[in-house]
Every structure is written in C-alpha cells, then in structure tokens.
Design a protein around this motif. Structure first.
Motif, short mmCIF file in Angstrom:
data_model
loop_
_atom_site.label_atom_id
_atom_site.label_comp_id
_atom_site.label_asym_id
_atom_site.label_seq_id
_atom_site.Cartn_x
_atom_site.Cartn_y
_atom_site.Cartn_z
N GLN A 30 44.23 -12.90 21.90
CA GLN A 30 42.80 -12.85 21.57
C GLN A 30 42.40 -11.46 21.09
OE1 GLN A 30 44.17 -14.02 24.34
NE2 GLN A 30 43.18 -15.91 25.03
N GLY A 31 42.93 -10.42 21.75
CA GLY A 31 42.63 -9.06 21.34
C GLY A 31 43.17 -8.74 19.95
N MET A 32 44.37 -9.27 19.65
CA MET A 32 44.95 -9.06 18.33
C MET A 32 44.12 -9.79 17.27
SD MET A 32 47.23 -7.58 16.49
CE MET A 32 48.48 -7.00 17.66
N SER A 33 43.72 -11.02 17.55
CA SER A 33 42.90 -11.77 16.60
C SER A 33 41.58 -11.07 16.33
CB SER A 33 42.63 -13.19 17.13
OG SER A 33 43.81 -13.95 17.19
N ARG A 34 40.97 -10.54 17.38
CA ARG A 34 39.70 -9.82 17.22
C ARG A 34 39.90 -8.58 16.37
NH1 ARG A 34 37.63 -5.40 19.11
NH2 ARG A 34 39.40 -5.09 20.52
N ALA A 35 41.00 -7.84 16.62
CA ALA A 35 41.27 -6.63 15.86
C ALA A 35 41.46 -6.94 14.37
CB ALA A 35 42.50 -5.91 16.42
N MET A 36 42.20 -8.02 14.08
CA MET A 36 42.43 -8.37 12.68
C MET A 36 41.13 -8.84 12.01
SD MET A 36 45.52 -7.58 11.99
CE MET A 36 45.01 -6.18 13.02
N GLY A 37 40.28 -9.53 12.77
CA GLY A 37 38.99 -9.94 12.22
C GLY A 37 38.12 -8.74 11.89
N GLU A 38 38.13 -7.73 12.77
CA GLU A 38 37.34 -6.53 12.53
C GLU A 38 37.90 -5.72 11.36
OE1 GLU A 38 36.72 -4.21 16.02
OE2 GLU A 38 35.70 -5.84 17.10
N LEU A 39 39.23 -5.71 11.22
CA LEU A 39 39.83 -5.00 10.09
C LEU A 39 39.47 -5.69 8.77
CD1 LEU A 39 41.66 -2.70 9.14
CD2 LEU A 39 43.62 -4.23 9.45
N GLU A 40 39.52 -7.01 8.76
CA GLU A 40 39.14 -7.74 7.55
C GLU A 40 37.67 -7.48 7.20
OE1 GLU A 40 41.92 -11.70 7.29
OE2 GLU A 40 40.33 -11.69 8.82
N LYS A 41 36.82 -7.44 8.21
CA LYS A 41 35.41 -7.19 7.98
C LYS A 41 35.19 -5.80 7.41
CE LYS A 41 30.93 -7.24 10.34
NZ LYS A 41 30.24 -7.46 11.66
N GLU A 42 35.91 -4.82 7.94
CA GLU A 42 35.74 -3.45 7.47
C GLU A 42 36.27 -3.27 6.05
OE1 GLU A 42 36.29 1.15 8.95
OE2 GLU A 42 36.74 -0.52 10.28
N LEU A 43 37.40 -3.91 5.75
CA LEU A 43 37.99 -3.79 4.41
C LEU A 43 37.28 -4.66 3.39
CD1 LEU A 43 41.80 -3.75 5.30
CD2 LEU A 43 40.38 -1.80 4.62
N GLY A 44 36.59 -5.68 3.89
CA GLY A 44 35.84 -6.54 2.98
C GLY A 44 36.69 -7.55 2.24
N CYS A 45 37.84 -7.89 2.78
CA CYS A 45 38.69 -8.89 2.14
C CYS A 45 39.49 -9.64 3.19
CB CYS A 45 39.63 -8.25 1.11
SG CYS A 45 40.81 -7.09 1.82
N GLN A 46 39.96 -10.81 2.83
CA GLN A 46 40.77 -11.62 3.72
C GLN A 46 42.23 -11.16 3.65
OE1 GLN A 46 40.73 -15.80 2.82
NE2 GLN A 46 41.88 -16.38 4.64
N LEU A 47 42.79 -10.82 4.81
CA LEU A 47 44.16 -10.33 4.86
C LEU A 47 45.17 -11.43 5.12
CD1 LEU A 47 43.57 -7.11 7.00
CD2 LEU A 47 43.89 -7.23 4.53
N PHE A 48 44.73 -12.52 5.74
CA PHE A 48 45.65 -13.59 6.14
C PHE A 48 45.10 -14.94 5.73
CE2 PHE A 48 45.88 -10.20 9.32
CZ PHE A 48 47.22 -9.83 9.19
N ILE A 49 46.01 -15.86 5.51
CA ILE A 49 45.67 -17.28 5.35
C ILE A 49 46.12 -17.96 6.63
CG2 ILE A 49 46.01 -19.39 4.02
CD1 ILE A 49 46.73 -17.61 1.63
N ARG A 50 45.18 -18.52 7.34
CA ARG A 50 45.45 -19.11 8.66
C ARG A 50 45.58 -20.62 8.54
NH1 ARG A 50 42.28 -14.70 8.80
NH2 ARG A 50 42.57 -13.17 10.47
N TYR A 51 46.80 -21.11 8.74
CA TYR A 51 47.05 -22.54 8.75
C TYR A 51 47.03 -23.03 10.20
CZ TYR A 51 48.71 -21.54 4.02
OH TYR A 51 48.81 -21.12 2.73
#
Length: 321
Positions: A30-51
């Motif tokens: 959960q902590g890793m997912s939150r961190a990646m979500g915050e990084l995507e928000k800060e960079l302004g782009c989607q980093l992963f495609i989640r299947y």
C-alpha cells in the motif's frame, strides 16, 4: 520531489511488481502504491499501465526510466562529494562510509557517539533513508574492486510485517552483506509541553487524533495511515526541525523512538508521552563481515554498547545481541 520515490520507481520498473519492489524497500504494498501515485501526480503523467493481474510501464514510464536513473545517480554522486568535502582532510586508507537512516540518527546515537562520528577521520558519515542505504551498499559492492570505500548501513524499521523486511535484507545478503539487529524500542508521541496532552500519562489514539499528525517518512506514514487514516496526517517529512516547530506550536503531534529520552534532551518545548498502543521500532546495521569488524566501526559499537548496556533498566528498549 522525494528522491526516495525515484528509487522506488526504478525498482517497480525493474521488477514489474508493486509488491516485489515494496519488499525490496522494506515497506508495504500500500505504501509503494501510494508513493507511485504521488510521483505520477507530481510528474503529471502516467508511469504505469495497471492490468488486473500485472503491471507494465506506460510509454512515458519507459522514456522516464533512464532519466530517473540519471537523477538518482547524480544525487548519490552529490552526497558522495558532500561527504568527502565534509572531512577535514582526505580520508585515510581504510576509511568507512556509514550510511544512517535519518530517524535512527536523531534518536539512536548518544552524544558521545555523535562526537565520535563527527570527529573520526576514519568514518564518512551520511544521513539517508532505508532505500537509499540499500542502493548505496549494493553500489559499494559493485565497485568493490575499484576505489569504493567499505560501507555499513544503519537501518530503522517501523513495525513492519517481518517478511516485508526479510525480502530486502535477503537481497543484500545475496551480495555478501549481513544484517545485525542492534535493539528494539517503541515510538512515543511527541507533543507540545504546554499542551493538555503533555499532562496525560498515556495517550490514546483519540488523544493523538485531536491534532494533525506529522510523520517522519514513508515507512512510518504507512503505519500511521493504517491506524489513523490518511486524512489525519498533515505532513510527511524527514526534517526534524520542521516537525519540532509544528509540535512546539501545538499545531501537530509527531513521534520519536522512546530511546530519544536518553539521547535527545528535552528542553521545555516538547515532551514525549507513551502511547496506549505503541508500535515497535527495530534498529540494526548491515555490512560485509570485514566492514562490520573494521576498527573504526568497532569503536563506534563499543561506545553504543557502553551507553545502552548502562541504561537497560530504563525499560525503553531491548538489546538484540
């Protein structure tokens, strides 16, 4: 930007797994997912495609991987340069790089140990976070045949499920490193000395929730968000001066390991109070066997053994040795 999130991103990109990257970095999924979500928000782009059953890098994530690696490498080079410049002279042969988790550095080292670390020419001392320490140790291993210094890391784990830590530590052990837990303690709530909370002998979760919470880093953020909810956490920062300022203004509650009562004198602005439901903190060292036995490191351990051996009756920790 939190540089640690870039470390996380590179591990997720390499493993193609949130869960695997989380285990490597000693945090929850959960902590890793939150961190990646915050990084995507800060960079302004989607980093992963989640299947539904797998994870893949997006086109932007593919392009940004090399750029993120360069930023991390440049940041590590900056830390190495700063550490070298902080030494009074060129470090002598046999010097040791001691990479320390910043929360542990603040609360774990008694003044005699801090004086030794700052004065010893044989030790290059650097504050980091767990993921950065792991990367630093692995880098020292890769460069061992070159000019890299021997390295030891001081880790701090907050009430994690043990398997989350073991996976990351096992990755180090595969490269010849050994983890030695030193002590286990527990966190106390850090509150304004003038607050009504300071008058209570033990704080309940309801007491703590009367103030915004300031967490120390992503590991503790995960523990606290599960317990109090994400909305209760106003800030996550490794900056102790900032956390202390907020606490002393009675605008937040923060936390410190109980051992800070012995190592960080209270000066009237804040006090530490036991929690009704404390969570465990483990502090330990990782390094190659010969580095853990290096004279400069053994001198530090002798200081710590003398200090913590003399205060065992305080009831604030248990030694692991």
């Amino acid at each position: 930007m939190n540089i640690e999130y870039l470390h996380y991103f590179l591990d997720v990109a390499k493993t193609k797994s949130i869960a695997q990257a989380a285990k490597l970095n000693f945090i929850s999924s959960q902590g890793m997912s939150r961190a990646m979500g915050e990084l995507e928000k800060e960079l302004g782009c989607q980093l992963f495609i989640r299947y539904s059953n797998k994870l893949a890098l997006s086109p932007a994530g593919e392009e940004l991987t090399d750029a993120a690696a360069r930023v991390v490498d440049d940041y590590n080079a900056l830390l190495d340069l700063a550490a070298a410049k902080a030494q009074p002279d060129h470090a002598p042969c046999g010097s040791l790089l001691l990479d320390c988790q910043n929360v542990a550095t603040l609360a774990f080292f008694p003044q005699k140990a801090k004086d030794y670390l700052l004065g010893a020419r044989e030790i290059i001392f650097r504050e980091s976070q767990n993921s950065q320490i792991r990367q630093s140790l692995l880098a020292s291993c890769a460069e061992r045949d070159g000019d890299a210094l021997p390295a030891v890391g001081l880790f701090c784990f907050f009430n994690q499920e043990r398997h989350s830590e073991d996976e990351g530590l096992a990755a180090l052990e595969e490269h010849g490193f050994r983890y030695r837990p030193y002590l286990r303690t527990f966190d106390k709530a850090m509150v304004c000395a003038a607050s009504p909370l300071a008058q209570k002998d033990v704080l309940t979760d309801a007491d703590i929730a009367t103030r915004p919470i300031v967490a120390t880093n992503s590991h503790l953020y995960t523990v606290l968000s599960k317990r109090f909810g994400r909305d209760a956490i106003a800030l996550s920062s490794a900056n102790f001066a900032l956390r202390r300022q907020m606490v002393e203004a009675d605008s937040a509650v923060s936390f410190l390991p109980a051992i800070a009562e012995l190592t960080t004198p209270e000066d009237g602005g804040y006090v530490l109070r036991p929690m009704e439901r404390p969570y465990e903190v483990e502090i330990g060292f990782a390094g190659r066997e010969r580095d853990l036995e290096a004279p400069a490191f053994r001198a530090l351990i002798d200081i710590l053994d003398g200090f913590y051996g003399a205060h065992q009756d305080a009831g604030l920790y248990t030694l692991c040795g």
